[in-house]
Design a protein around this motif. Structure first.
Motif, mmCIF file in Angstrom:
data_model
loop_
_atom_site.group_PDB
_atom_site.id
_atom_site.type_symbol
_atom_site.label_atom_id
_atom_site.label_comp_id
_atom_site.label_asym_id
_atom_site.label_seq_id
_atom_site.Cartn_x
_atom_site.Cartn_y
_atom_site.Cartn_z
ATOM 1 N N THR A 18 0.807 -1.213 0.000
ATOM 2 C CA THR A 18 0.000 0.000 0.000
ATOM 3 C C THR A 18 0.842 1.266 0.000
ATOM 4 O O THR A 18 0.297 2.343 -0.154
ATOM 5 N N ASN A 19 2.129 1.157 0.202
ATOM 6 C CA ASN A 19 2.985 2.338 0.282
ATOM 7 C C ASN A 19 3.823 2.452 -0.984
ATOM 8 O O ASN A 19 4.723 1.647 -1.209
ATOM 9 N N GLU A 21 6.165 4.338 -1.682
ATOM 10 C CA GLU A 21 7.577 4.615 -1.401
ATOM 11 C C GLU A 21 8.368 3.336 -1.168
ATOM 12 O O GLU A 21 9.594 3.340 -1.227
ATOM 13 N N ASP A 22 7.653 2.242 -0.912
ATOM 14 C CA ASP A 22 8.316 0.961 -0.656
ATOM 15 C C ASP A 22 8.565 0.263 -1.987
ATOM 16 O O ASP A 22 7.969 -0.768 -2.294
ATOM 17 N N ALA A 91 5.953 1.340 7.647
ATOM 18 C CA ALA A 91 5.035 2.390 7.242
ATOM 19 C C ALA A 91 5.702 3.749 7.450
ATOM 20 O O ALA A 91 5.577 4.660 6.628
ATOM 21 N N PRO A 94 9.688 3.414 4.893
ATOM 22 C CA PRO A 94 9.459 2.443 3.813
ATOM 23 C C PRO A 94 10.720 1.966 3.106
ATOM 24 O O PRO A 94 10.695 0.926 2.453
#
Length: 230
Positions: A18-19, A21-22, A91, A94
């Protein structure tokens, strides 16, 4: 040599990233280590890029282990096997590397990439189970073995005739750690699995199962680097 280094790390089917940036899938990987392997993790530092230079998120501009060490000084007290903690850590961070503490679920035999790949090829040809093996962008290999093996490793090396020989072969056990795939290490790239901890490599070998070919390969590598004929 048939053994090759694989890219990335196995992903859990249906994992929810969901991130955005990861980009490396670090949270997914951390959750897989916790949920599938029952390995503890701890948050590591990340690589910060500014004006064409790379720095460690620890804040030390002279850090020699950029993105390659625990993010917290008291990391040994923060080790966790809880998925909720992994969600919390990655979270907020990331791109933080994944640190796997040794001496708990496993120990690690560390050697040069050249010696490690030679030993791995010998082990696979003999039908032995080398267990999971990871490679770093600094050209080091990590062989995962049963935990609490430091004393057994020293004894076995002595029995094999390598007790008084300086080998580039280290046992990482209690109080130490490794950087796990697919973490980034400085500017050199990512840690990768050579043999991932899938079903075929799920059971960790006893150090005595892998030490003989590893020590022999490390001895060959040492002599080659020193220019000694074999």
């Amino acid at each position: 040599m048939e053994t090759t280094i694989a890219t990335g790390t196995p992903r859990k089917a249906g994992a929810d990233r969901t991130n955005p940036e990861d980009r490396l899938g670090l949270l997914d990987a951390a959750l897989e280590y916790i949920e599938d392997r029952h390995w503890d993790v701890v948050l590591g530092t990340s690589v910060i890029r500014e004006d064409g230079f790379c720095f460690c998120s620890c804040g030390d501009r002279g850090c020699a282990m950029i993105g390659s060490h625990p993010a917290m000084r008291d990391w040994q007290k923060r080790i966790s096997g809880q998925p909720s903690k992994a969600h919390e850590w990655w979270a907020a961070n990331p791109q933080g590397s994944i640190i796997l503490p040794t001496g708990r679920a496993f120990d690690v035999l560390e050697c040069s990439e050249e010696a490690g790949l030679l030993a791995l090829a010998r082990l696979e040809r003999s039908g032995a189970n080398p267990g999971p093996v990871a490679a770093t962008p600094t050209r080091r290999l990590y062989f995962f073995i049963l935990p609490n093996s430091r004393t057994k490793v020293a004894k076995a090396l002595a029995e094999l005739g390598w007790g008084r020989t300086a080998l580039d072969l280290n046992c990482r056990s209690a109080g130490d750690y490794i950087v796990a795939p697919p973490s980034r290490m400085g500017t050199r790239g990512q840690v990768q699995w050579v043999r991932g901890p899938a079903d075929s490599a799920r059971w960790l070998p006893d150090p005595e199962e892998v030490l003989a070919p590893l020590a022999y390969a490390c001895g060959l590598h040492r002599d080659r680097v020193a220019g000694f004929p074999r």
